[in-house]
Scaffold this motif. Structure first.
Motif, short mmCIF file in Angstrom:
data_model
loop_
_atom_site.label_atom_id
_atom_site.label_comp_id
_atom_site.label_asym_id
_atom_site.label_seq_id
_atom_site.Cartn_x
_atom_site.Cartn_y
_atom_site.Cartn_z
N ALA A 1 -4.09 2.99 -1.86
CA ALA A 1 -3.60 4.22 -1.23
C ALA A 1 -4.42 4.55 0.01
CB ALA A 1 -3.66 5.38 -2.21
N VAL A 2 -3.72 4.98 1.05
CA VAL A 2 -4.33 5.49 2.29
C VAL A 2 -3.87 6.92 2.46
CG1 VAL A 2 -4.51 5.20 4.78
CG2 VAL A 2 -4.31 3.18 3.31
N ILE A 3 -4.80 7.82 2.75
CA ILE A 3 -4.47 9.23 2.95
C ILE A 3 -4.35 9.49 4.45
CG2 ILE A 3 -5.24 11.61 2.60
CD1 ILE A 3 -6.86 10.51 0.17
N GLN B 1 0.84 -1.19 0.00
CA GLN B 1 0.00 0.00 0.00
C GLN B 1 0.88 1.24 0.00
OE1 GLN B 1 -2.22 -0.24 3.68
NE2 GLN B 1 -0.38 -0.11 4.94
N ALA B 2 0.24 2.38 -0.25
CA ALA B 2 0.91 3.67 -0.17
C ALA B 2 0.22 4.50 0.90
CB ALA B 2 0.85 4.40 -1.50
N LEU B 3 1.02 5.16 1.72
CA LEU B 3 0.51 6.11 2.70
C LEU B 3 0.94 7.49 2.22
CD1 LEU B 3 -0.79 6.63 5.55
CD2 LEU B 3 1.57 6.64 6.43
N VAL B 4 -0.01 8.29 1.80
CA VAL B 4 0.32 9.64 1.32
C VAL B 4 -0.10 10.63 2.40
CG1 VAL B 4 -1.83 9.74 -0.01
CG2 VAL B 4 0.01 11.34 -0.50
N VAL B 5 0.89 11.38 2.89
CA VAL B 5 0.70 12.24 4.05
C VAL B 5 0.59 13.69 3.61
CG1 VAL B 5 1.64 12.93 6.29
CG2 VAL B 5 2.08 10.62 5.42
N PHE B 6 -0.47 14.36 4.08
CA PHE B 6 -0.64 15.80 3.89
C PHE B 6 -0.92 16.41 5.24
CE2 PHE B 6 -0.67 14.80 -0.46
CZ PHE B 6 -0.57 15.97 -1.19
N ALA B 7 -0.72 17.70 5.35
CA ALA B 7 -1.01 18.42 6.59
C ALA B 7 -2.35 19.13 6.47
CB ALA B 7 0.10 19.42 6.89
N ALA B 8 -3.03 19.23 7.59
CA ALA B 8 -4.28 20.01 7.61
C ALA B 8 -3.97 21.49 7.41
CB ALA B 8 -5.01 19.78 8.93
N ALA C 1 -1.83 0.29 13.34
CA ALA C 1 -2.58 -0.88 12.87
C ALA C 1 -2.55 -0.97 11.34
CB ALA C 1 -4.03 -0.80 13.36
N MET C 2 -2.61 0.19 10.69
CA MET C 2 -2.59 0.19 9.22
C MET C 2 -1.23 -0.23 8.67
SD MET C 2 -1.61 2.02 6.35
CE MET C 2 -1.11 3.59 7.05
N LEU C 3 -0.16 0.04 9.40
CA LEU C 3 1.18 -0.31 8.96
C LEU C 3 1.56 -1.76 9.27
CD1 LEU C 3 3.15 2.88 10.15
CD2 LEU C 3 2.43 2.36 7.81
N THR C 4 0.85 -2.40 10.16
CA THR C 4 1.25 -3.71 10.66
C THR C 4 1.20 -4.78 9.58
OG1 THR C 4 0.51 -3.16 12.90
CG2 THR C 4 0.75 -5.50 12.38
N ASP C 5 2.32 -5.50 9.45
CA ASP C 5 2.46 -6.62 8.53
C ASP C 5 2.22 -6.22 7.08
OD1 ASP C 5 3.25 -8.53 10.40
OD2 ASP C 5 1.19 -8.98 10.95
N ARG C 6 2.65 -5.02 6.72
CA ARG C 6 2.56 -4.55 5.35
C ARG C 6 3.85 -3.81 4.98
NH1 ARG C 6 -2.60 -3.18 7.55
NH2 ARG C 6 -4.34 -4.22 6.49
N ILE C 7 4.17 -3.81 3.70
CA ILE C 7 5.20 -2.92 3.17
C ILE C 7 4.48 -1.68 2.67
CG2 ILE C 7 6.96 -2.58 1.40
CD1 ILE C 7 7.56 -5.51 1.48
N THR C 8 4.75 -0.56 3.30
CA THR C 8 4.02 0.68 3.03
C THR C 8 4.95 1.73 2.46
OG1 THR C 8 2.52 0.22 4.89
CG2 THR C 8 2.55 2.47 4.02
N VAL C 9 4.63 2.24 1.28
CA VAL C 9 5.35 3.35 0.68
C VAL C 9 4.83 4.64 1.32
CG1 VAL C 9 5.88 4.57 -1.45
CG2 VAL C 9 5.52 2.10 -1.49
N VAL C 10 5.72 5.41 1.91
CA VAL C 10 5.32 6.67 2.55
C VAL C 10 5.75 7.82 1.66
CG1 VAL C 10 5.52 8.14 4.58
CG2 VAL C 10 5.52 5.65 4.84
N ALA C 11 4.83 8.72 1.37
CA ALA C 11 5.12 9.84 0.49
C ALA C 11 4.32 11.05 0.93
CB ALA C 11 4.81 9.49 -0.96
N GLY C 12 4.72 12.22 0.45
CA GLY C 12 4.00 13.43 0.78
C GLY C 12 4.89 14.64 0.56
N MET D 1 9.59 -1.99 11.04
CA MET D 1 8.85 -1.48 12.18
C MET D 1 8.83 -2.53 13.29
SD MET D 1 7.76 1.63 11.33
CE MET D 1 9.40 1.81 10.62
N PRO D 2 8.82 -2.11 14.55
CA PRO D 2 8.95 -3.06 15.66
C PRO D 2 7.62 -3.67 16.10
CG PRO D 2 8.95 -0.85 16.53
CD PRO D 2 8.83 -0.71 15.03
#
Length: 346
Positions: free
Chosen positions: A166-168, A135-142, A211-222, A265-266
């Protein structure tokens, strides 16, 4: 080693025993293949022709987790195509050499990829930026910086084109309040994207993020300044990422490397965060304009209702997509993003 890994190993062992070819042209003392057990692992970093491979405890004779600096076995290099042979995220089988080195003997089939057309190749050639992402985690600020939704739409198109869920994540909600943040990003929830509302400063929403990151390879972008590294430091306090360690996917400056890197991740058995080079490098350059509407998921229900085949949903009469925008069924902001991308505008 799991039952599946043992079965794969024994099949590969038999194949190797029947191979009459020499293992290496180099006759210096390398451990003989038949006398050692292959270790199964994941490539966490690529450095030229060398790869850092994290091997699992069950793969190692002493039961300890290792990071081995590995090269690719010569026979694999001879069999390579124009596509990427080994990429970060690949699951590989390694022949250990000494305490911290090894030879990559085999690469498992990839489940998914984040890739692009290989630069400089006129024929189809896949340049794999990251193998096996979940999955991809795309991070934006409020706020601070103000959210640039066209930038977000661009990333979502790239994720859709790579068939990457994708998860926002909306960070810094302490600056505006969650209700105000939902007013801006709520339309993405309505079209089916998961949206997390977090504050790295106040540790709000961190349990849901973990919880969303657990046991996944997550691409982090933003984009810059939204708190990507801060969020990862909150879920993994001993990682100590510096601000800016997780790259800006819309950075328009020079990119010094295209290599991705995985951070374990631990929590969970297979939780990794992937730091990738500027996702803008993937760009929209390989996306055919005819396919672009399919990467705006809310348009899917209308694409076959237009009067004219090959409708671009830009100016044609009796266009079902334009009618859906007029009736409020497709957000005007998203449609405006579609038109800008269609026309090649920033």
């Amino acid at each position: 080693m799991s039952a599946v890994q043992r079965e794969d190993y024994h099949e590969y062992e038999a194949e190797f025993e029947d191979d009459p070819r020499p293992r290496r042209n180099d006759k210096k003392s390398r451990p003989k293949r038949a006398s050692q057990q292959l270790a199964h692992g994941i490539v966490i970093r690529a450095r030229g022709h060398h790869y850092d491979v994290e091997t699992t405890p069950a793969s190692e004779a002493d039961g300890a987790e290792h990071v081995r600096i590995c090269e690719v076995r010569g026979r694999l290099l001879q069999e390579r195509s124009r596509d990427t042979l080994v990429a970060v995220g690949d699951r590989v089988w390694v022949l250990p050499e000494g305490d911290n080195k090894g030879l990559i003997e085999r690469v498992d089939e990839r489940r998914s990829v984040l890739s692009r057309q290989h630069p400089g190749e006129s024929r189809p050639a896949e340049d794999v930026i990251l193998a096996n992402p979940d999955q991809a985690l795309v991070v934006f600020a409020a706020a601070k910086p103000e959210p640039h939704l066209r930038m977000l739409d661009r990333f979502l198109v790239i994720a859709e084109a790579n068939e990457l869920p994708a998860v926002i994540c909306v960070n810094k909600i302490e600056l505006t309040g969650e209700d105000a943040a939902r007013t801006i990003f709520g339309m993405y929830e309505r079209i089916g994207y998961p949206v997390l509302y977090t504050s790295a400063k106040l540790h709000t929403g961190i349990d849901a993020l973990r919880a969303m990151l657990t046991d996944r390879i997550t691409v982090v972008a933003g984009p810059s300044g939204v708190g990507k590294s801060s969020l990862i430091n909150v879920v993994h306090p001993t990682l100590h990422l510096r601000e800016g360690d997780l790259r800006d996917f819309m950075d328009k400056g020079r990119h010094t490397t295209r290599a991705a890197q995985l951070y374990r991740m631990p929590f969970g058995e297979a939780s990794y965060v992937a730091d990738t080079p500027g996702i803008r490098e993937l760009g929209l350059y390989e996306i055919d304009a005819a396919n672009l509407p399919f990467y705006f998921r809310e348009m899917a229900a209308y694409l076959h209702e237009c009067r004219y085949p090959g409708c671009t949903h830009d100016h044609e009469p009796e266009c079902a997509v334009r009618a859906a925008v007029a009736h409020g069924e497709i957000a005007e902001e998203r449609y405006a993003s579609y038109l800008r991308l269609l026309r090649g505008e920033e």
